[in-house]
Design a protein around this motif. Structure first.
Motif, PDB file in Angstrom:
ATOM      1  N   LEU A   7      91.849  31.056  77.174  1.00 39.95           N
ATOM      2  CA  LEU A   7      92.289  32.447  77.093  1.00 39.95           C
ATOM      3  C   LEU A   7      92.534  33.066  78.462  1.00 39.95           C
ATOM      4  CD1 LEU A   7      92.596  35.220  75.590  1.00 39.95           C
ATOM      5  CD2 LEU A   7      90.107  35.459  75.836  1.00 39.95           C
ATOM      6  N   LEU A   8      91.625  32.829  79.395  1.00 36.23           N
ATOM      7  CA  LEU A   8      91.715  33.509  80.684  1.00 36.23           C
ATOM      8  C   LEU A   8      92.876  33.007  81.540  1.00 36.23           C
ATOM      9  CD1 LEU A   8      87.917  33.835  81.595  1.00 36.23           C
ATOM     10  CD2 LEU A   8      89.404  35.404  80.336  1.00 36.23           C
ATOM     11  N   ASP A   9      93.529  31.929  81.108  1.00 41.64           N
ATOM     12  CA  ASP A   9      94.714  31.447  81.823  1.00 41.64           C
ATOM     13  C   ASP A   9      95.998  32.076  81.297  1.00 41.64           C
ATOM     14  OD1 ASP A   9      93.196  29.743  83.444  1.00 41.64           O
ATOM     15  OD2 ASP A   9      93.196  28.172  81.896  1.00 41.64           O
ATOM     16  N   GLU A  10      95.921  32.732  80.132  1.00 40.78           N
ATOM     17  CA  GLU A  10      97.092  33.415  79.584  1.00 40.78           C
ATOM     18  C   GLU A  10      97.396  34.653  80.422  1.00 40.78           C
ATOM     19  OE1 GLU A  10      98.943  32.281  77.206  1.00 40.78           O
ATOM     20  OE2 GLU A  10      97.684  30.570  76.651  1.00 40.78           O
ATOM     21  N   ARG A  11      98.567  35.247  80.175  1.00 40.25           N
ATOM     22  CA  ARG A  11      99.003  36.361  81.030  1.00 40.25           C
ATOM     23  C   ARG A  11      99.426  37.579  80.220  1.00 40.25           C
ATOM     24  NH1 ARG A  11     100.266  35.075  86.453  1.00 40.25           N
ATOM     25  NH2 ARG A  11      99.684  32.913  86.932  1.00 40.25           N
ATOM     26  N   LEU A  12      99.302  38.729  80.873  1.00 37.78           N
ATOM     27  CA  LEU A  12      99.815  39.995  80.364  1.00 37.78           C
ATOM     28  C   LEU A  12     100.624  40.638  81.477  1.00 37.78           C
ATOM     29  CD1 LEU A  12      99.997  42.352  78.333  1.00 37.78           C
ATOM     30  CD2 LEU A  12      97.858  43.226  79.316  1.00 37.78           C
ATOM     31  N   ALA A  13     101.932  40.791  81.255  1.00 39.72           N
ATOM     32  CA  ALA A  13     102.827  41.344  82.272  1.00 39.72           C
ATOM     33  C   ALA A  13     102.729  40.549  83.581  1.00 39.72           C
ATOM     34  CB  ALA A  13     102.514  42.817  82.518  1.00 39.72           C
ATOM     35  N   GLY A  14     102.540  39.246  83.448  1.00 32.59           N
ATOM     36  CA  GLY A  14     102.463  38.391  84.618  1.00 32.59           C
ATOM     37  C   GLY A  14     101.098  38.303  85.257  1.00 32.59           C
ATOM     38  N   VAL A  15     100.105  39.013  84.707  1.00 32.84           N
ATOM     39  CA  VAL A  15      98.750  39.017  85.276  1.00 32.84           C
ATOM     40  C   VAL A  15      97.862  38.116  84.422  1.00 32.84           C
ATOM     41  CG1 VAL A  15      96.778  40.432  85.978  1.00 32.84           C
ATOM     42  CG2 VAL A  15      99.101  41.392  86.017  1.00 32.84           C
ATOM     43  N   PRO A  16      97.198  37.119  85.010  1.00 38.80           N
ATOM     44  CA  PRO A  16      96.295  36.261  84.223  1.00 38.80           C
ATOM     45  C   PRO A  16      95.195  37.087  83.575  1.00 38.80           C
ATOM     46  CG  PRO A  16      96.709  35.311  86.381  1.00 38.80           C
ATOM     47  CD  PRO A  16      97.267  36.697  86.423  1.00 38.80           C
ATOM     48  N   LEU A  17      94.810  36.745  82.346  1.00 38.08           N
ATOM     49  CA  LEU A  17      93.762  37.479  81.654  1.00 38.08           C
ATOM     50  C   LEU A  17      92.392  37.249  82.291  1.00 38.08           C
ATOM     51  CD1 LEU A  17      94.835  37.030  77.913  1.00 38.08           C
ATOM     52  CD2 LEU A  17      95.227  38.971  79.446  1.00 38.08           C
ATOM     53  N   GLY A  18      92.300  36.270  83.182  1.00 42.83           N
ATOM     54  CA  GLY A  18      91.059  36.051  83.918  1.00 42.83           C
ATOM     55  C   GLY A  18      91.025  36.806  85.235  1.00 42.83           C
ATOM     56  N   HIS A  19      92.040  37.611  85.511  1.00 39.79           N
ATOM     57  CA  HIS A  19      92.142  38.342  86.788  1.00 39.79           C
ATOM     58  C   HIS A  19      91.133  39.486  86.834  1.00 39.79           C
ATOM     59  CE1 HIS A  19      94.545  39.411  90.401  1.00 39.79           C
ATOM     60  NE2 HIS A  19      94.133  40.638  90.126  1.00 39.79           N
ATOM     61  N   HIS A  20      90.442  39.600  87.966  1.00 45.16           N
ATOM     62  CA  HIS A  20      89.520  40.708  88.208  1.00 45.16           C
ATOM     63  C   HIS A  20      90.140  41.663  89.223  1.00 45.16           C
ATOM     64  CE1 HIS A  20      86.879  37.577  86.645  1.00 45.16           C
ATOM     65  NE2 HIS A  20      85.927  38.479  86.435  1.00 45.16           N
ATOM     66  N   LEU A  21      89.645  42.895  89.222  1.00 47.52           N
ATOM     67  CA  LEU A  21      90.101  43.856  90.235  1.00 47.52           C
ATOM     68  C   LEU A  21      89.859  43.328  91.645  1.00 47.52           C
ATOM     69  CD1 LEU A  21      89.138  47.433  88.964  1.00 47.52           C
ATOM     70  CD2 LEU A  21      91.407  46.632  89.628  1.00 47.52           C
ATOM     71  N   ALA A  22      88.725  42.646  91.817  1.00 50.38           N
ATOM     72  CA  ALA A  22      88.389  42.120  93.139  1.00 50.38           C
ATOM     73  C   ALA A  22      89.372  41.047  93.599  1.00 50.38           C
ATOM     74  CB  ALA A  22      86.967  41.559  93.136  1.00 50.38           C
ATOM     75  N   ASP A  23      90.155  40.495  92.665  1.00 50.23           N
ATOM     76  CA  ASP A  23      91.133  39.474  93.040  1.00 50.23           C
ATOM     77  C   ASP A  23      92.379  40.070  93.672  1.00 50.23           C
ATOM     78  OD1 ASP A  23      89.460  37.502  92.022  1.00 50.23           O
ATOM     79  OD2 ASP A  23      90.331  37.639  90.002  1.00 50.23           O
ATOM     80  N   GLY A  24      92.497  41.373  93.667  1.00 53.32           N
ATOM     81  CA  GLY A  24      93.638  42.030  94.291  1.00 53.32           C
ATOM     82  C   GLY A  24      94.496  42.781  93.292  1.00 53.32           C
ATOM     83  N   LEU A  25      95.290  43.706  93.810  1.00 54.04           N
ATOM     84  CA  LEU A  25      96.141  44.544  92.975  1.00 54.04           C
ATOM     85  C   LEU A  25      97.618  44.317  93.270  1.00 54.04           C
ATOM     86  CD1 LEU A  25      94.089  47.883  93.103  1.00 54.04           C
ATOM     87  CD2 LEU A  25      94.175  46.203  91.265  1.00 54.04           C
ATOM     88  N   GLY A  26      97.919  43.157  93.814  1.00 53.22           N
ATOM     89  CA  GLY A  26      99.306  42.844  94.123  1.00 53.22           C
ATOM     90  C   GLY A  26     100.129  42.606  92.870  1.00 53.22           C
ATOM     91  N   GLY A  27     101.444  42.754  92.999  1.00 46.77           N
ATOM     92  CA  GLY A  27     102.339  42.526  91.868  1.00 46.77           C
ATOM     93  C   GLY A  27     102.098  43.537  90.764  1.00 46.77           C
ATOM     94  N   SER A  28     102.062  43.047  89.534  1.00 40.09           N
ATOM     95  CA  SER A  28     101.881  43.948  88.391  1.00 40.09           C
ATOM     96  C   SER A  28     100.411  44.191  88.064  1.00 40.09           C
ATOM     97  CB  SER A  28     102.592  43.378  87.161  1.00 40.09           C
ATOM     98  OG  SER A  28     102.127  42.064  86.875  1.00 40.09           O
ATOM     99  N   ALA A  29      99.496  43.567  88.809  1.00 31.71           N
ATOM    100  CA  ALA A  29      98.072  43.761  88.527  1.00 31.71           C
ATOM    101  C   ALA A  29      97.664  45.214  88.711  1.00 31.71           C
ATOM    102  CB  ALA A  29      97.230  42.853  89.420  1.00 31.71           C
TER     103      ALA A  29
END
Length: 271
Positions: free
Chosen positions: A129-151
């Protein structure tokens, strides 16, 4: 580890259901199918346990309606705790109410919500699941991972929604507390559990605990904001879950706690 085997099995079953929903939604949602499946699975589970929430609210209404009579008994039998306990028990029994009526549904709901949290926060079910994406953002993405792109925009929308829902719940809880003079729970209920707790303490000790009760009344309405704090450290999948379940809770409270056209006492008498 054996003690947690049932929980792991439940999370795995939920993961299987999530995978099936994702496959089902792919023709419609495309790359966002996994995110849509998270929302749909959360709604389905909340819908299944909604009768428990309704039971909780009914219990709270009955206890709130009994509160004036409870206070009168506490005043009358302040110097006779055994008699107070007996009278309170008789009062609750005659009204078909229980001091624990609002607690048991919450305890039953907890395992369901824990399973969903474990699945969406850690992908314990092994669904990828955490490898899937929403608007190009991985579902495993955390805020601490950065806010670049569509995150940045994705997290901004979700966090703004959580803040709005938390503020709505906060305002509702404060209004309920102002209207009843009792501490309001995080769902905005009028003194959730208060009538049930008072008999156990007895009226004699109420004065000594007044500062603690007042502090509790100030803190409980702030609990909805803990979802915002949690979203700052959880992966996107879990944030989607938080937004969905919080929005569902807000909708439930608006419907179940709407003003009633008949007095609560009449509802008690019918039971």
């Amino acid at each position: 580890m054996l003690a947690f085997a049932p929980l792991h099995d439940a999370v795995s079953a939920a993961g299987t259901a999530l995978s099936a929903l994702t496959t089902l939604l792919e023709p419609v949602a495309g790359a966002a199918a996994a995110a849509a499946a998270i929302v749909l699975l959360t709604v389905v589970v909340r819908l299944l346990i909604s009768p428990l929430t309704a039971a909780q609210v009914r219990g709270e209404r009955r206890r709130a309606a009994l509160a004036p009579r409870v206070r009168e008994l506490q005043r009358r039998y302040a110097d006779d705790p055994p008699r107070l306990q007996s009278e309170l028990f008789a009062l609750y029994r005659s009204a078909g109410a229980s001091p624990l009526a609002g607690c048991l549904p919450l305890l039953v709901q907890a395992p369901f919500l824990l399973v969903l949290y474990r699945l969406f926060a850690t992908d314990e079910g092994g669904t990828g699941l955490l490898d899937e994406r929403l608007a190009g953002v991985p579902l495993g993405h955390h805020l601490a991972d950065g806010l670049g792109g569509s995150a940045g925009p994705v997290f901004a929308v979700l966090l703004a929604t959580l803040v709005a829902l938390a503020f709505w719940s906060f305002r509702r809880a404060r209004r309920a507390a102002a209207g009843t003079g009792a501490p309001a729970g995080p769902t905005g209920g009028p003194g959730t559990g208060a009538p049930g707790a008072a008999p156990a303490r007895g009226a004699a000790g109420a004065g000594s605990e007044a500062p603690a009760v007042a502090a509790l009344g100030r803190l409980l309405p702030l609990l909805p904001f803990t979802t915002v704090l949690a979203a700052l450290v959880l992966p996107l999948a879990a944030v989607l879950y938080l937004v969905t379940t919080t929005a569902w809770s807000a909708l439930e409270q608006a419907v179940l706690r709407r003003p009633r056209p008949v007095p609560v006492e009449a509802d008690i008498d019918r039971h």
